[in-house]
Design an enzyme around this catalytic site. Structure first.
Site: not given
Ligand SMILES: Cc1cc2nc3c(=O)[nH]c(=O)nc-3n(C[C@H](O)[C@H](O)[C@H](O)COP(=O)(O)OP(=O)(O)OC[C@H]3O[C@@H](n4cnc5c(N)ncnc54)[C@H](O)[C@@H]3O)c2cc1C
Length: 389
Positions: A167-168, A347, A387, A389
């Site tokens: 997370y940023s 971003c 950046e 994601y």
């Molecule tokens: C450098 C960086 C900075 C980031 N900064 C932020 C930030 O500031 N704030 C923020 O909220 N997030 C940010 N993220 C994103 C964060 O890391 C997570 O990826 C995000 O919160 C989702 O994680 P989760 O565990 O909730 O989802 P997970 O349970 O891991 O689910 C994600 C998975 O769900 C699936 N999926 C997602 N959308 C769909 C769709 N529409 N249809 C079908 N399948 C889907 C995909 O397979 C995906 O990989 C950042 C990511 C990076 C790499």
């Protein structure tokens, strides 16, 4: 004409990167070219570029990212002026902390607050969450533009501990309370319908959005050097953000304009900062009131342009996206980019990239520039920061 010259020492065989804009052969449009040349060849290159009418934008030791001190071209020192006993070469941002806490031994931060950033009429859930970092040995320190990792509680479908999500960071290094011991995030709860039509919520984003003050959270990092601000107080900063992509921009803007930050930093921003923010609804303009306040207080230094896709129309009558705003202001944006002190930061969700690229291509073309050539040059000069994601 402005030329930036290296302040560090070097030898005659040291490589330098020279960025110059000039007229293409055959009186084509102006292009920006990058040359790598040994110090012994700098004088010849200067002469060649001047003879062709080119404008030298910057000269810096090859591999160094930040632009060096600008001086008038006519007073650019001859290569011989550089000392023959060079100072050891230090990588830019070498002092920026990374991976203080790794996934196997994360820091346990304590949630101090968790509140909604979505105003009335906005879509979805986005929370501002702050963690207390005090008591860490070593203390988890970070700078604006970095990210941290969060390891959610529980196990994945295979019975293994969940992997970290990045997370940023949304707070400056001093934290929202200016005590140097907290970090804040801006987290959107991921939600979507799968192929079977079931509502799915993201693991880590839901864990964070639901978390209660007092809870302990596994934190790793900090990581990332892509989105760091230049040290130059006179730099110009163009920011392109959608959704939670506002997080790093909030840190920059607080560092630049929040009076207590300015006092704590000993760093007084004097350049121009321009934030382009894309959101579906007015209620999704995260930290909007703060930005409006800074715009009022610093009208000569801060500009705030919004694209609200479901409420505003672009020139063609379609939805207003951030790339439409970029196109609208193409002339001013490119006039800023021509200045070597200007950096662009992007971003948000990865999906924003093609639209911005298309807009920059059209905007560049209108100025006789080729964006596909210019972008890698800006990237190489450490002036194009992305950046997504
Ligand atoms: C450098 C960086 C900075 C980031 N900064 C932020 C930030 O500031 N704030 C923020 O909220 N997030 C940010 N993220 C994103 C964060 O890391 C997570 O990826 C995000 O919160 C989702 O994680 P989760 O565990 O909730 O989802 P997970 O349970 O891991 O689910 C994600 C998975 O769900 C699936 N999926 C997602 N959308 C769909 C769709 N529409 N249809 C079908 N399948 C889907 C995909 O397979 C995906 O990989 C950042 C990511 C990076 C790499």
């Amino acid at each position: 004409m402005r030329v930036s010259v290296a302040t560090a020492g070097g030898t005659f065989s040291s490589l330098f990167t020279v960025v110059a804009s000039g007229i293409q052969a055959g009186s084509g449009p102006s292009v920006v070219q990058t040359y790598q040349v040994a110090m012994s060849g700098l004088n010849n290159l200067y002469k060649r570029l001047s003879a062709s009418g080119a404008r030298i934008i910057s000269v810096s030791p090859a591999g160094e990212e930040s632009p060096a001190v600008p001086v008038a071209a006519s007073s650019a020192p001859a290569p011989q002026a550089v000392t023959s006993s060079p100072a050891p070469k230090k990588k830019p941002h070498a002092n920026v902390p990374v991976n203080t806490y790794k996934p196997k031994t994360p820091f346990l931060g304590t949630v101090t607050e968790n509140y909604s950033l979505v105003e009335e009429g906005g879509i979805g859930r986005v929370q501002h969450i702050t963690f207390d970092l005090s008591g860490g040995d070593p203390q988890l320190q970070y700078v604006e533009g970095q990210s941290i990792g969060i390891i959610p509680e529980g196990e994945d479908a295979n019975g293994k501990p969940h992997k970290l999500r990045l997370y940023s960071i949304a707070s400056t290094r001093h934290g929202d309370n200016y005590q140097d011991n907290t970090v804040s995030l801006c987290v959107r709860q991921l939600e979507y319908k799968n192929e079977a039509g079931e509502q799915i919520y993201g693991v880590c984003s839901t864990y964070l959005c639901d978390i209660e003050p007092g809870s302990k959270v596994k934190i790793t990092g900090p990581v990332g050097k892509e989105m760091l601000l230049p040290n130059d107080e006179d730099a110009n900063i163009i920011m392109l953000a959608t959704g939670t992509g506002i997080a790093p921009m909030r840190t920059y803007i607080r560092r630049m304009f929040e009076p207590r930050e300015r006092d704590a930093n000993g760093w007084t921003f004097r350049g121009k900062a321009w934030l382009f923010m894309g959101a579906p609804k007015t209620g999704n303009l995260l930290y909007d009131a703060d930005f409006l306040h800074y715009e009022k207080e610093f009208p000569d230094n801060f500009r705030y342009t919004k694209a609200i896709s479901r409420e505003q129309q672009n020139a063609k009558g379609g939805r207003m996206y951030i790339q439409d705003r970029v196109l609208e202001h193409a002339d001013e944006i490119f006039a800023m980019i021509e200045n070597p002190k200007t950096h662009v930061y992007m971003c948000g969700l990865r999906g924003m990239e093609p639209g911005i690229d298309e807009a920059m291509t059209a905007a560049a073309a209108a100025k006789g520039l080729d964006w596909s050539e210019l972008r890698p040059q800006l990237k190489k000069a450490d002036r194009w920061h992305v950046e997504t994601y």
